[in-house]
Design a protein around this motif. Sequence first.
Motif, PDB file in Angstrom:
ATOM      1  N   GLU A   1       0.827  -1.201   0.000  1.00  0.00           N
ATOM      2  CA  GLU A   1       0.000   0.000   0.000  1.00  0.00           C
ATOM      3  C   GLU A   1       0.869   1.262   0.000  1.00  0.00           C
ATOM      4  O   GLU A   1       0.566   2.231  -0.687  1.00  0.00           O
ATOM      5  CB  GLU A   1      -0.924  -0.002   1.224  1.00  0.00           C
ATOM      6  N   ASN A   2       1.926   1.229   0.778  1.00  0.00           N
ATOM      7  CA  ASN A   2       2.845   2.368   0.823  1.00  0.00           C
ATOM      8  C   ASN A   2       3.799   2.282  -0.362  1.00  0.00           C
ATOM      9  O   ASN A   2       4.643   1.390  -0.430  1.00  0.00           O
ATOM     10  CB  ASN A   2       3.617   2.373   2.138  1.00  0.00           C
TER      11      ASN A   2
ATOM     12  N   ASN B   1       6.084   4.409  -1.175  1.00  0.00           N
ATOM     13  CA  ASN B   1       7.371   5.047  -0.890  1.00  0.00           C
ATOM     14  C   ASN B   1       8.123   4.204   0.136  1.00  0.00           C
ATOM     15  O   ASN B   1       7.666   4.042   1.270  1.00  0.00           O
ATOM     16  CB  ASN B   1       7.167   6.467  -0.354  1.00  0.00           C
TER      17      ASN B   1
END
Length: 222
Positions: free
Chosen positions: A193-194, A196
């Motif tokens: 989901e992240n 970065n």
Amino acid sequence: MKILTQQEAHKLIDMDGVHEEAVRRAEERGIVFIDEIDKIAGKSYSSGPDVSREGVQRDILPIVEGSTVNTKYGPVKTDFMLFIGAGAFHVSKVTDLIPELQGRFPVRVELDSLGLKEFRAILTQPSNALLKQYKGLLAVEGIDLTVTDDALDEIALAAAQMNELNENIGARRLYTVMEKLFEEISFDAPEMENRNVNIDRDYVGKALEVSKVTKDLNKYII
């Protein structure tokens, strides 16, 4: 138009002249680098692989001494070429080469093992550096990868320590370290989901903790 222009421009080039100039430059300014020359070094025995090693050395000898070699572009003289031989020589020694070949490499230089500075440079500076490759691979999955400077120092330190604990395989150790470091991220990248990802010193320390302190046990396995 571009294709036709390239075709017509190619016709203006005298390829025979190009080949002649290439041969001339090779003869006058050519440098021949013979890598892993230690692989053909070995004491002479009556039979076995060492006989073929000496045979390879004797085949190389006339080329290094200076002779005419036939190529697809015509004969090339090696009299004024510079020959450089390189090898690890951790199993064999330079003196295991035949005396005639040793005499043709009069200047010997011993290189130091790679250190933290060199590992860090290898990670970042080449155009195809490992770190750039991993950033590109993760970018395909939409992951923006950031690696801090202290993380790079930790990766270089891990590679150096693993070379000390196990067999010293030089810069190849970075492949093992980077594969272990990005193993989980690469596997989970499509579902993350992240988007970065930031790699810092703490992350590197946790990911490589087992690899750094575990010695190579393969030599004890029958």
